[in-house]
Design a protein around this motif. Structure first.
Motif, PDB file in Angstrom:
ATOM      1  N   ARG A  92       0.832  -1.208   0.000  1.00 33.85           N
ATOM      2  CA  ARG A  92       0.000   0.000   0.000  1.00 33.85           C
ATOM      3  C   ARG A  92       0.866   1.257   0.000  1.00 33.85           C
ATOM      4  O   ARG A  92       0.561   2.245  -0.676  1.00 33.85           O
ATOM      5  N   LEU A 100       2.410   1.772  -3.499  1.00 38.12           N
ATOM      6  CA  LEU A 100       1.345   2.168  -4.431  1.00 38.12           C
ATOM      7  C   LEU A 100       0.979   3.637  -4.220  1.00 38.12           C
ATOM      8  O   LEU A 100       0.785   4.380  -5.189  1.00 38.12           O
ATOM      9  N   ALA A 101       0.900   4.065  -2.974  1.00 41.56           N
ATOM     10  CA  ALA A 101       0.578   5.467  -2.680  1.00 41.56           C
ATOM     11  C   ALA A 101       1.693   6.396  -3.170  1.00 41.56           C
ATOM     12  O   ALA A 101       1.419   7.472  -3.710  1.00 41.56           O
ATOM     13  N   PHE A 142       3.806   5.783  -5.685  1.00 41.13           N
ATOM     14  CA  PHE A 142       3.740   5.806  -7.151  1.00 41.13           C
ATOM     15  C   PHE A 142       2.540   6.617  -7.640  1.00 41.13           C
ATOM     16  O   PHE A 142       2.637   7.355  -8.630  1.00 41.13           O
ATOM     17  N   GLU A 143       1.402   6.487  -6.957  1.00 41.94           N
ATOM     18  CA  GLU A 143       0.224   7.263  -7.340  1.00 41.94           C
ATOM     19  C   GLU A 143       0.488   8.756  -7.212  1.00 41.94           C
ATOM     20  O   GLU A 143       0.070   9.543  -8.065  1.00 41.94           O
ATOM     21  N   GLU A 144       1.201   9.157  -6.172  1.00 43.13           N
ATOM     22  CA  GLU A 144       1.529  10.569  -5.993  1.00 43.13           C
ATOM     23  C   GLU A 144       2.446  11.059  -7.104  1.00 43.13           C
ATOM     24  O   GLU A 144       2.265  12.155  -7.635  1.00 43.13           O
ATOM     25  N   VAL A 162       2.657   9.827 -10.133  1.00 38.60           N
ATOM     26  CA  VAL A 162       1.869   9.866 -11.368  1.00 38.60           C
ATOM     27  C   VAL A 162       0.914  11.056 -11.354  1.00 38.60           C
ATOM     28  O   VAL A 162       0.753  11.753 -12.356  1.00 38.60           O
ATOM     29  N   ARG A 163       0.300  11.332 -10.224  1.00 39.59           N
ATOM     30  CA  ARG A 163      -0.695  12.389 -10.097  1.00 39.59           C
ATOM     31  C   ARG A 163      -0.087  13.785 -10.192  1.00 39.59           C
ATOM     32  O   ARG A 163      -0.706  14.700 -10.725  1.00 39.59           O
ATOM     33  N   ARG A 218       6.959  14.710 -10.243  1.00 44.51           N
ATOM     34  CA  ARG A 218       7.691  14.012 -11.314  1.00 44.51           C
ATOM     35  C   ARG A 218       8.849  14.848 -11.825  1.00 44.51           C
ATOM     36  O   ARG A 218       9.943  14.338 -12.059  1.00 44.51           O
TER      37      ARG A 218
END
Length: 114
Positions: A46, A49-50, A52-54, A56-57, A62
Motif C-alpha cells: 500500500r 502504491l501510494a 507511485f500514485e503521488e 503519477v498524479r 515528477r
C-alpha cells in the motif's frame, strides 16, 4: 535575481526543492509504520502504491524527481543535494529493514536458510 534572494546558489535551490517534495511523503512513511502490525507486506505494498500514485498524479513531483535522478550533475560528493540523497537512501534502507523484519516475525517471510 529574485531566486537568489532566497537561495545562495543552484545547489541550495535544488536541496530546497527536494526537501519540499519529500515532505509530502513523510505521512506515508508514518502510515506504513502504523500499519505494520496488521500485515507488514500488505502495508509495504500500500505504501509504494501510494508513493507511485503521488508521482503519477503530480507533474511537479515528477519534474523534481526527474531533475534529481536524471538531470542533476553533481559538483562533488559533499554537495548538499548529494548528502540529502544519501540520507534519503539510508532512511529508505532502514524503513525496508524494519518492514521486512516485521514481515519475518509475522510469518510472512521465511528466515534465511529455511
Amino acid at each position: 535575481g529574485a531566486v537568489y534572494w532566497h537561495f545562495t546558489d543552484k545547489e541550495d535551490l535544488l536541496k530546497s526543492m527536494c526537501e519540499r517534495t519529500c515532505l509530502q511523503f513523510d505521512h506515508l512513511t508514518e502510515q506504513l509504520l502504523a500499519e505494520l502490525p496488521g500485515g507488514a507486506l500488505a502495508a509495504l505494498r500500500r505504501h509504494y502504491l501510494a508513493v507511485f500514485e503521488e508521482v503519477v498524479r503530480s507533474p511537479r513531483t515528477r519534474q523534481v524527481f526527474n531533475i534529481l535522478w536524471n538531470k542533476y550533475e553533481c559538483p562533488d560528493d559533499n554537495s548538499p543535494v548529494m548528502q540529502r540523497r544519501r540520507q534519503h537512501l539510508d532512511e529508505e534502507h532502514q524503513l525496508l529493514t524494519t518492514v521486512l523484519r516485521a514481515a519475518r516475525e509475522q510469518g510472512e517471510l521465511r528466515h534465511p536458510g529455511e
